[in-house]
Design a protein around this motif. Sequence first.
Motif, PDB file in Angstrom:
ATOM      1  N   GLY A 212      -5.355  26.790  51.459  1.00 50.15           N
ATOM      2  CA  GLY A 212      -6.009  25.352  50.863  1.00 50.15           C
ATOM      3  C   GLY A 212      -6.215  25.541  49.366  1.00 50.15           C
ATOM      4  N   ALA A 213      -6.765  26.588  49.273  1.00 45.08           N
ATOM      5  CA  ALA A 213      -7.401  26.694  47.715  1.00 45.08           C
ATOM      6  C   ALA A 213      -6.232  26.965  46.795  1.00 45.08           C
ATOM      7  CB  ALA A 213      -8.465  28.011  47.622  1.00 45.08           C
ATOM      8  N   PHE A 214      -5.259  27.995  47.268  1.00 50.38           N
ATOM      9  CA  PHE A 214      -4.172  28.325  46.672  1.00 50.38           C
ATOM     10  C   PHE A 214      -3.434  26.991  46.000  1.00 50.38           C
ATOM     11  CE2 PHE A 214       0.451  29.304  46.268  1.00 50.38           C
ATOM     12  CZ  PHE A 214       0.296  30.395  45.192  1.00 50.38           C
ATOM     13  N   GLY A 217      -5.242  24.897  43.542  1.00 48.54           N
ATOM     14  CA  GLY A 217      -5.413  25.523  42.340  1.00 48.54           C
ATOM     15  C   GLY A 217      -3.967  25.416  41.513  1.00 48.54           C
ATOM     16  N   GLN A 218      -2.844  25.203  42.268  1.00 48.67           N
ATOM     17  CA  GLN A 218      -1.758  24.874  41.579  1.00 48.67           C
ATOM     18  C   GLN A 218      -1.473  23.471  40.801  1.00 48.67           C
ATOM     19  OE1 GLN A 218       0.900  25.906  44.851  1.00 48.67           O
ATOM     20  NE2 GLN A 218       1.959  27.353  43.736  1.00 48.67           N
ATOM     21  N   PHE A 219      -2.339  22.842  41.370  1.00 43.92           N
ATOM     22  CA  PHE A 219      -2.444  21.219  40.882  1.00 43.92           C
ATOM     23  C   PHE A 219      -3.712  21.185  39.693  1.00 43.92           C
ATOM     24  CE2 PHE A 219      -0.026  20.539  44.609  1.00 43.92           C
ATOM     25  CZ  PHE A 219       1.108  19.781  43.951  1.00 43.92           C
ATOM     26  N   GLY A 220      -4.136  22.306  39.319  1.00 43.62           N
ATOM     27  CA  GLY A 220      -5.074  22.364  38.227  1.00 43.62           C
ATOM     28  C   GLY A 220      -6.498  22.389  38.622  1.00 43.62           C
ATOM     29  N   ILE A 221      -6.842  22.263  39.989  1.00 44.14           N
ATOM     30  CA  ILE A 221      -8.244  22.070  40.470  1.00 44.14           C
ATOM     31  C   ILE A 221      -8.751  23.699  40.219  1.00 44.14           C
ATOM     32  CG2 ILE A 221      -9.669  21.757  42.668  1.00 44.14           C
ATOM     33  CD1 ILE A 221      -7.835  19.348  41.706  1.00 44.14           C
ATOM     34  N   ALA A 305      -3.794  20.454  52.011  1.00 38.55           N
ATOM     35  CA  ALA A 305      -4.408  21.441  51.307  1.00 38.55           C
ATOM     36  C   ALA A 305      -5.718  20.730  50.575  1.00 38.55           C
ATOM     37  CB  ALA A 305      -3.466  22.090  50.557  1.00 38.55           C
ATOM     38  N   PHE A 306      -5.387  19.417  50.154  1.00 35.09           N
ATOM     39  CA  PHE A 306      -6.674  18.698  49.392  1.00 35.09           C
ATOM     40  C   PHE A 306      -7.604  18.294  50.355  1.00 35.09           C
ATOM     41  CE2 PHE A 306      -3.660  18.561  45.904  1.00 35.09           C
ATOM     42  CZ  PHE A 306      -4.629  18.509  44.801  1.00 35.09           C
ATOM     43  N   GLN A 307      -7.203  17.990  51.659  1.00 35.43           N
ATOM     44  CA  GLN A 307      -8.054  17.663  52.822  1.00 35.43           C
ATOM     45  C   GLN A 307      -8.854  18.873  53.399  1.00 35.43           C
ATOM     46  OE1 GLN A 307      -5.374  15.298  55.405  1.00 35.43           O
ATOM     47  NE2 GLN A 307      -6.175  13.483  54.533  1.00 35.43           N
ATOM     48  N   SER A 308      -8.149  19.857  53.292  1.00 40.95           N
ATOM     49  CA  SER A 308      -8.739  20.922  53.982  1.00 40.95           C
ATOM     50  C   SER A 308      -9.718  21.650  52.758  1.00 40.95           C
ATOM     51  CB  SER A 308      -7.870  22.178  54.079  1.00 40.95           C
ATOM     52  OG  SER A 308      -6.925  21.684  55.232  1.00 40.95           O
ATOM     53  N   HIS A 309      -9.418  21.468  51.711  1.00 39.99           N
ATOM     54  CA  HIS A 309     -10.257  22.281  50.338  1.00 39.99           C
ATOM     55  C   HIS A 309     -11.421  21.621  49.897  1.00 39.99           C
ATOM     56  CE1 HIS A 309     -10.985  24.903  47.335  1.00 39.99           C
ATOM     57  NE2 HIS A 309     -11.002  23.981  46.636  1.00 39.99           N
ATOM     58  N   ALA A 310     -11.257  20.039  49.913  1.00 37.73           N
ATOM     59  CA  ALA A 310     -12.233  19.283  49.331  1.00 37.73           C
ATOM     60  C   ALA A 310     -13.681  19.525  50.141  1.00 37.73           C
ATOM     61  CB  ALA A 310     -11.802  17.810  49.297  1.00 37.73           C
ATOM     62  N   ASP A 311     -14.737  19.391  49.153  1.00 40.88           N
ATOM     63  CA  ASP A 311     -15.889  19.505  49.865  1.00 40.88           C
ATOM     64  C   ASP A 311     -16.440  18.170  50.329  1.00 40.88           C
ATOM     65  OD1 ASP A 311     -17.135  22.087  48.595  1.00 40.88           O
ATOM     66  OD2 ASP A 311     -15.842  21.286  47.037  1.00 40.88           O
TER      67      ASP A 311
END
Length: 411
Positions: A212-214, A217-221, A305-311
């Motif tokens: 998820g983080a990977f 990260g590719q989208f600039g987060i 990935a965004f849903q899994s990674h977001a706080d």
Amino acid sequence: MLQPVAVGHKTLADYTHICGRDLIAEIRELAEPLQGQRVVHVSATAFGGGVSEILYTLVPLMRDVGLECEWHVIYGREEFFNATKLMHNALQGAPQDLDEEQWATWLRYNEINADELSDGWDVCLVHDPQPAALHKLVPEKAKGWIWRCHIDVSTPNPDTIARLLPYIAHYPQSLFHMREYIPAGMKGKVNVVPPAIDPLTPKNMALSPEDGAFVCGQFGIDVDRPLICQVSRFDPWKDPLGVIDAYRQVKESMPNVQLALVGSMASDDPEGWDFFNATVAHADGDADIHILNNFNNVGAIEVNAFQSHADVLIQKSTREGFGLTVSEAIWKGRPFVGGNVGGIPLQIEDGVTGFLVSSPEQCAERTLEILRDPALGKFLGRRGKEHVREHFLTPRYLRDYLRIFNELRAT
Ligand code: UDP
């Protein structure tokens, strides 16, 4: 001219361990008398939004349990989709009704599609208002007819619903997400059945925190800083501008927070681009606001990935038929804050499976509360996930449809 949609293969047995044996057995039993039945789903688009999301799973599962199921997309040009978008907004309460010419356009395209619809179906399942006139125009083309309403028609524009009613009232079976959405004057059997998400698709399958983080990260987060995220079409009812306002308020107390607005553009949504541009303008060049759409290659895995990674996951809608994104979000076990409207409270028990809010200020307060207290976020996320498992996974939805098909057979 109705375009058949190619869907992949799915196997009901694969869901056994996620949904439980009893439900799978019940589905097989219900499917027994329906073997070989010809079922066609008719919808306005095969891409973007909740309806297509659902049909890519439901149609293959209906086939897997023995039905001859197809999904056909109606033909329409820009003038038709402009009229149906207006109708969609008016049915969700917008003051502007279609003018005479737009109603005529809607009906003309329904007539074209009614002519083109092949016949000999056991069940024709019509989704949403765009093709709703089919039953009235060519009732002989299917033995059983169902209208599935995916939108919030609890407070429709009275002129619009009055004009639509003669086309929907006589469906022998209809389905609404919630009792509040059922318009007065429906003549057939009305079912209250919410939709569901597919736990085995790339969008909802388990993704490791590292993956998820990977992807994010590719989208600039910056994956080491807090992230809040809303996944939605760019639509005024989804209130991305309100999300930006809430984010700005959070940022005052927590300057390192980032926001991702992830939104796909649907082919039947001509307003989408204007509103996308309005959202970009509202972000005003803030480098910590990431506005992404499917043209930046944000597909199912990326949404996951965004849903899994977001706080914190947000769905700050001001109207929401159901909100598949809500179940998708809490299925990831992430804490959720959403508008207290439409189908969202069906999925969120305030303070138990997430938080319900009614303004950007409340949204900001709840978001901060979670960001400051990770244990609270974990608690909400875990409860949320179990709620989805029990109520909002596709096999339950499949079972509900099979029950209705059996009722149609019996009449
Ligand atoms: N969706 C997506 N990519 C995006 C935005 C949305 O795949 O960038 C999906 C989302 O995951 C959900 C569906 O589109 O499955 C939206 O359904 P929902 O019921 O939330 O809202 P609708 O768009 O039908 O109003």
